[in-house]
Design a protein around this motif. Sequence first.
Motif, PDB file in Angstrom:
ATOM      1  N   ALA A 178      28.544  56.539  11.065  1.00 31.87           N
ATOM      2  CA  ALA A 178      27.324  56.870  11.795  1.00 31.87           C
ATOM      3  C   ALA A 178      27.405  58.271  12.379  1.00 31.87           C
ATOM      4  N   THR A 179      26.237  58.852  12.579  1.00 33.27           N
ATOM      5  CA  THR A 179      26.098  60.119  13.294  1.00 33.27           C
ATOM      6  C   THR A 179      24.987  59.941  14.315  1.00 33.27           C
ATOM      7  N   VAL A 180      25.262  60.305  15.556  1.00 33.10           N
ATOM      8  CA  VAL A 180      24.290  60.209  16.638  1.00 33.10           C
ATOM      9  C   VAL A 180      24.097  61.617  17.194  1.00 33.10           C
ATOM     10  N   ARG A 181      22.863  62.079  17.258  1.00 31.01           N
ATOM     11  CA  ARG A 181      22.609  63.449  17.722  1.00 31.01           C
ATOM     12  C   ARG A 181      23.022  63.645  19.173  1.00 31.01           C
ATOM     13  N   GLU A 182      22.637  62.698  20.054  1.00 26.45           N
ATOM     14  CA  GLU A 182      22.952  62.881  21.468  1.00 26.45           C
ATOM     15  C   GLU A 182      22.945  61.551  22.205  1.00 26.45           C
TER      16      GLU A 182
ATOM     17  N   VAL B 123      27.763  63.130  17.890  1.00 21.47           N
ATOM     18  CA  VAL B 123      28.710  62.018  17.878  1.00 21.47           C
ATOM     19  C   VAL B 123      28.876  61.532  16.436  1.00 21.47           C
ATOM     20  N   LYS B 124      30.124  61.393  16.020  1.00 20.09           N
ATOM     21  CA  LYS B 124      30.424  60.906  14.672  1.00 20.09           C
ATOM     22  C   LYS B 124      31.334  59.699  14.791  1.00 20.09           C
ATOM     23  N   ILE B 125      31.027  58.670  14.018  1.00 15.99           N
ATOM     24  CA  ILE B 125      31.901  57.495  13.927  1.00 15.99           C
ATOM     25  C   ILE B 125      32.266  57.359  12.457  1.00 15.99           C
TER      26      ILE B 125
ATOM     27  N   ALA C 230      32.910  63.754  19.470  1.00 15.61           N
ATOM     28  CA  ALA C 230      31.660  64.300  20.010  1.00 15.61           C
ATOM     29  C   ALA C 230      31.943  65.563  20.795  1.00 15.61           C
ATOM     30  N   ASP C 231      30.880  66.354  20.997  1.00 14.17           N
ATOM     31  CA  ASP C 231      30.923  67.513  21.880  1.00 14.17           C
ATOM     32  C   ASP C 231      30.412  67.066  23.244  1.00 14.17           C
ATOM     33  N   MET C 232      31.110  67.475  24.329  1.00 14.46           N
ATOM     34  CA  MET C 232      30.730  67.078  25.684  1.00 14.46           C
ATOM     35  C   MET C 232      29.968  68.210  26.358  1.00 14.46           C
ATOM     36  N   TYR C 233      28.870  67.851  27.048  1.00 21.61           N
ATOM     37  CA  TYR C 233      28.039  68.832  27.745  1.00 21.61           C
ATOM     38  C   TYR C 233      27.732  68.344  29.153  1.00 21.61           C
TER      39      TYR C 233
END
Length: 184
Positions: free
Chosen positions: A51-55, A70-72, A155-158
């Motif tokens: 899966a890929t989740v944009r945010e 986010v990538k699983i 994932a990238d954290m913001y």
Amino acid sequence: MHRLIRTALPLTASLIALSLPVHAALLPMDNQSLSEISGQAGISIRADVLATVREVRWTDDGGHASLRNVKIDNGCLTPASCPNGSGASFAFGAAQLGLTLPIFGVNLPTLKVDVVSNASGLQQLQLTLPDLTSINEQLVASGIPAQRIRVRVAADMYIGESRLGSIEIRDITDLRGTFKVWGH
């Protein structure tokens, strides 16, 4: 003409019977009833996820923190990142959340769902994760490398629009757990 009527009448009756509404009741089943019907007491669920989740965003008082991109997956990005123990490697793909070791007769699902009775006879829904910890303790004691559930969550954290860095969770080797659910 009579032959057409004799052929059409049964066909018409069959079509009418098929078009009538059919009602079936869903009845609750306890573990005993389920095992009598299917030979199984509960169900096992195996989930492999890609899966890929944009945010994913959390907002509070106008500010927000988020995980982006986010990538699983199974995390096998290079041959060296996922050796299979026999000189080769696993290919990139879905996160393999269950564990299968055919040579040892191990096939653990991601989640087992059972109906069990507690000490007072009250029925409970029991959710069981694979017991990867015990299996790995036995494998390591025998000189065999520990097995892992091949999963990577990255994932990238913001905070707001400021990037803090990245986070990555991968390769679960210690996992076991049971949850029980019941009414009061």
